[in-house]
Design a protein around this motif. Sequence first.
Motif, PDB file in Angstrom:
ATOM      1  N   TYR A  20      29.002 -45.997 -62.705  1.00 42.33           N
ATOM      2  CA  TYR A  20      27.811 -45.445 -63.356  1.00 42.33           C
ATOM      3  C   TYR A  20      26.996 -46.542 -64.036  1.00 42.33           C
ATOM      4  O   TYR A  20      25.774 -46.617 -63.879  1.00 42.33           O
ATOM      5  N   VAL A  21      27.677 -47.406 -64.796  1.00 47.40           N
ATOM      6  CA  VAL A  21      26.984 -48.477 -65.513  1.00 47.40           C
ATOM      7  C   VAL A  21      26.357 -49.458 -64.532  1.00 47.40           C
ATOM      8  O   VAL A  21      25.252 -49.961 -64.754  1.00 47.40           O
ATOM      9  N   ASN A  22      27.043 -49.717 -63.419  1.00 48.20           N
ATOM     10  CA  ASN A  22      26.481 -50.605 -62.401  1.00 48.20           C
ATOM     11  C   ASN A  22      25.195 -50.020 -61.822  1.00 48.20           C
ATOM     12  O   ASN A  22      24.209 -50.738 -61.616  1.00 48.20           O
ATOM     13  N   GLY A  23      25.188 -48.718 -61.561  1.00 46.52           N
ATOM     14  CA  GLY A  23      23.974 -48.071 -61.070  1.00 46.52           C
ATOM     15  C   GLY A  23      22.853 -48.138 -62.088  1.00 46.52           C
ATOM     16  O   GLY A  23      21.696 -48.434 -61.748  1.00 46.52           O
ATOM     17  N   LEU A  24      23.177 -47.882 -63.355  1.00 43.80           N
ATOM     18  CA  LEU A  24      22.194 -47.959 -64.436  1.00 43.80           C
ATOM     19  C   LEU A  24      21.630 -49.369 -64.554  1.00 43.80           C
ATOM     20  O   LEU A  24      20.417 -49.574 -64.682  1.00 43.80           O
ATOM     21  N   HIS A  25      22.518 -50.350 -64.484  1.00 39.81           N
ATOM     22  CA  HIS A  25      22.139 -51.749 -64.664  1.00 39.81           C
ATOM     23  C   HIS A  25      21.317 -52.275 -63.497  1.00 39.81           C
ATOM     24  O   HIS A  25      20.371 -53.050 -63.687  1.00 39.81           O
ATOM     25  N   ASP A  26      21.674 -51.858 -62.281  1.00 43.62           N
ATOM     26  CA  ASP A  26      21.064 -52.450 -61.079  1.00 43.62           C
ATOM     27  C   ASP A  26      20.020 -51.566 -60.410  1.00 43.62           C
ATOM     28  O   ASP A  26      19.565 -51.890 -59.309  1.00 43.62           O
ATOM     29  N   ALA A  27      19.626 -50.470 -61.043  1.00 40.34           N
ATOM     30  CA  ALA A  27      18.576 -49.632 -60.454  1.00 40.34           C
ATOM     31  C   ALA A  27      17.313 -50.445 -60.219  1.00 40.34           C
ATOM     32  O   ALA A  27      16.563 -50.211 -59.262  1.00 40.34           O
ATOM     33  N   SER A  28      17.102 -51.431 -61.079  1.00 42.00           N
ATOM     34  CA  SER A  28      15.897 -52.267 -60.979  1.00 42.00           C
ATOM     35  C   SER A  28      15.835 -53.034 -59.669  1.00 42.00           C
ATOM     36  O   SER A  28      14.747 -53.399 -59.199  1.00 42.00           O
ATOM     37  N   ASN A  29      16.970 -53.323 -59.057  1.00 40.82           N
ATOM     38  CA  ASN A  29      16.991 -54.124 -57.836  1.00 40.82           C
ATOM     39  C   ASN A  29      16.142 -53.501 -56.734  1.00 40.82           C
ATOM     40  O   ASN A  29      15.467 -54.197 -55.979  1.00 40.82           O
ATOM     41  N   ALA A  30      16.214 -52.200 -56.605  1.00 41.62           N
ATOM     42  CA  ALA A  30      15.533 -51.526 -55.503  1.00 41.62           C
ATOM     43  C   ALA A  30      14.138 -51.047 -55.866  1.00 41.62           C
ATOM     44  O   ALA A  30      13.278 -50.936 -54.993  1.00 41.62           O
ATOM     45  N   VAL A  31      13.903 -50.747 -57.151  1.00 40.80           N
ATOM     46  CA  VAL A  31      12.677 -50.018 -57.482  1.00 40.80           C
ATOM     47  C   VAL A  31      11.660 -50.792 -58.303  1.00 40.80           C
ATOM     48  O   VAL A  31      10.512 -50.369 -58.406  1.00 40.80           O
ATOM     49  N   SER A  32      12.052 -51.911 -58.905  1.00 33.82           N
ATOM     50  CA  SER A  32      11.148 -52.570 -59.852  1.00 33.82           C
ATOM     51  C   SER A  32       9.838 -53.002 -59.203  1.00 33.82           C
ATOM     52  O   SER A  32       8.753 -52.797 -59.770  1.00 33.82           O
ATOM     53  N   THR A  33       9.895 -53.593 -58.011  1.00 35.21           N
ATOM     54  CA  THR A  33       8.649 -54.059 -57.393  1.00 35.21           C
ATOM     55  C   THR A  33       7.799 -52.889 -56.898  1.00 35.21           C
ATOM     56  O   THR A  33       6.568 -52.946 -56.944  1.00 35.21           O
ATOM     57  N   SER A  34       8.430 -51.822 -56.434  1.00 33.29           N
ATOM     58  CA  SER A  34       7.680 -50.644 -55.996  1.00 33.29           C
ATOM     59  C   SER A  34       6.944 -49.982 -57.156  1.00 33.29           C
ATOM     60  O   SER A  34       5.826 -49.478 -57.004  1.00 33.29           O
ATOM     61  N   ILE A  35       7.583 -49.992 -58.324  1.00 32.45           N
ATOM     62  CA  ILE A  35       6.940 -49.436 -59.521  1.00 32.45           C
ATOM     63  C   ILE A  35       5.817 -50.351 -59.989  1.00 32.45           C
ATOM     64  O   ILE A  35       4.732 -49.889 -60.359  1.00 32.45           O
ATOM     65  N   ALA A  36       6.069 -51.671 -59.947  1.00 27.12           N
ATOM     66  CA  ALA A  36       5.068 -52.632 -60.401  1.00 27.12           C
ATOM     67  C   ALA A  36       3.790 -52.553 -59.577  1.00 27.12           C
ATOM     68  O   ALA A  36       2.683 -52.676 -60.114  1.00 27.12           O
ATOM     69  N   THR A  37       3.926 -52.342 -58.264  1.00 29.75           N
ATOM     70  CA  THR A  37       2.753 -52.290 -57.387  1.00 29.75           C
ATOM     71  C   THR A  37       2.197 -50.883 -57.232  1.00 29.75           C
ATOM     72  O   THR A  37       1.252 -50.664 -56.474  1.00 29.75           O
ATOM     73  N   ARG A  38       2.806 -49.922 -57.921  1.00 28.33           N
ATOM     74  CA  ARG A  38       2.381 -48.519 -57.884  1.00 28.33           C
ATOM     75  C   ARG A  38       2.489 -47.919 -56.483  1.00 28.33           C
ATOM     76  O   ARG A  38       1.774 -46.975 -56.144  1.00 28.33           O
ATOM     77  N   THR A  39       3.389 -48.481 -55.708  1.00 31.08           N
ATOM     78  CA  THR A  39       3.680 -47.882 -54.408  1.00 31.08           C
ATOM     79  C   THR A  39       4.388 -46.550 -54.599  1.00 31.08           C
ATOM     80  O   THR A  39       4.151 -45.587 -53.862  1.00 31.08           O
ATOM     81  N   LEU A  40       5.271 -46.489 -55.591  1.00 28.24           N
ATOM     82  CA  LEU A  40       5.993 -45.264 -55.929  1.00 28.24           C
ATOM     83  C   LEU A  40       5.941 -45.063 -57.431  1.00 28.24           C
ATOM     84  O   LEU A  40       5.919 -46.041 -58.196  1.00 28.24           O
ATOM     85  N   SER A  41       5.951 -43.811 -57.856  1.00 31.85           N
ATOM     86  CA  SER A  41       6.098 -43.546 -59.282  1.00 31.85           C
ATOM     87  C   SER A  41       7.535 -43.867 -59.686  1.00 31.85           C
ATOM     88  O   SER A  41       8.431 -43.921 -58.844  1.00 31.85           O
ATOM     89  N   GLU A  42       7.752 -44.101 -60.963  1.00 30.84           N
ATOM     90  CA  GLU A  42       9.101 -44.474 -61.414  1.00 30.84           C
ATOM     91  C   GLU A  42      10.103 -43.372 -61.093  1.00 30.84           C
ATOM     92  O   GLU A  42      11.212 -43.651 -60.633  1.00 30.84           O
ATOM     93  N   ARG A  43       9.750 -42.137 -61.312  1.00 29.65           N
ATOM     94  CA  ARG A  43      10.683 -41.035 -61.054  1.00 29.65           C
ATOM     95  C   ARG A  43      11.006 -40.918 -59.560  1.00 29.65           C
ATOM     96  O   ARG A  43      12.162 -40.764 -59.183  1.00 29.65           O
ATOM     97  N   ALA A  44       9.975 -41.026 -58.718  1.00 32.47           N
ATOM     98  CA  ALA A  44      10.201 -40.936 -57.275  1.00 32.47           C
ATOM     99  C   ALA A  44      11.031 -42.112 -56.778  1.00 32.47           C
ATOM    100  O   ALA A  44      11.919 -41.954 -55.930  1.00 32.47           O
ATOM    101  N   ALA A  45      10.741 -43.298 -57.319  1.00 23.72           N
ATOM    102  CA  ALA A  45      11.486 -44.488 -56.899  1.00 23.72           C
ATOM    103  C   ALA A  45      12.961 -44.379 -57.276  1.00 23.72           C
ATOM    104  O   ALA A  45      13.847 -44.700 -56.473  1.00 23.72           O
TER     105      ALA A  45
END
Length: 337
Positions: A20-45
Amino acid sequence: MSVPDTGLVALAGLAIVLAYVNGLHDASNAVSTSIATRTLSERAALAMAAVLNLLGALLGIGLLAWTVPVALGLLGVSTEGAGPASPVRVVLGAAVVATIVWDLVTWWRGMPSSTWHAMYGATAGAALVLGLPVPWAGEVVLVVASIIVSPLLGGVIAFALVVVLGRLTSRWGLRTRHLRVAQTVSAGAVAAGHGLHDSRLPMAVLAVAVATGSPHPSTAWWYVLAVAVAVALAAGTFAGGHRIIRTLATRLTDLSTAQGLAAETAAAAVLYATTIGVGAPISTSHTVTAGIVSSGMAVNHRAVRWPVAGRIVVTWVLTPCVAGLLGALGALVLGAL
């Protein structure tokens, strides 16, 4: 179905918390750039990443044949004395607790770091305290190679992709909406790869716990616990490590859609090549971070906020050292109980 012993229950619970903690800690790996570029909303990402992390972890259950020697080797623990009465369980218990603590500390500070490196450092510290041999040569090579090689590869690939995408955009009229579709796919690839790759860590802990159980638990227990690990990893991902997401999405550099696509594609390429092709554990956090920095450098080296990048690198170097001290302390406490 036989009733598991107390040690198995404790280690299994720690493995699920670690997932669980690994998922919490590393969620940014997959979604941070998509959120930054507004390709996906944070919730959808985060929802997409959670589902694909779950699928990747479940795929890992089917693809990987777990044995005690393989699991111990993956965790960086000697196979000597891996029976039910051995101190290996104490080492793993202390190491998992230390890894969880360090992951939470770095998450709180918004610093991407390697759960694998924390685990290697923590197991080495715990093993030393209990007088078990530590495979230093293998551990040092893995940690150093992961700190240097995977970020270097990810950075080079991301830099090259930004240059290529820039030419395609100018010459072939490639539009932002096309890049956003591709970035969604690349983000999904990183999420699924992370589930396949990082689920191996808590599952290796489970493999040792189940194999050294007394009485020896049935195979059904393994599958129940393995599925619980996969679900915990996905749940942690959906919860989202917002602090680290902000660091990678906004504090390192300002990302365009092409840069985000390049960083994620590079991370996915390195992740799958090492997990499937080589079988070596790497840090997805390191690779994604290097990809983001390199994508910024491809546009202008001044676009990268180097003080933030420097603090991240310091965190990478400190991770196995601090986790080793925490693991040693944990082993002393557990050994005295």
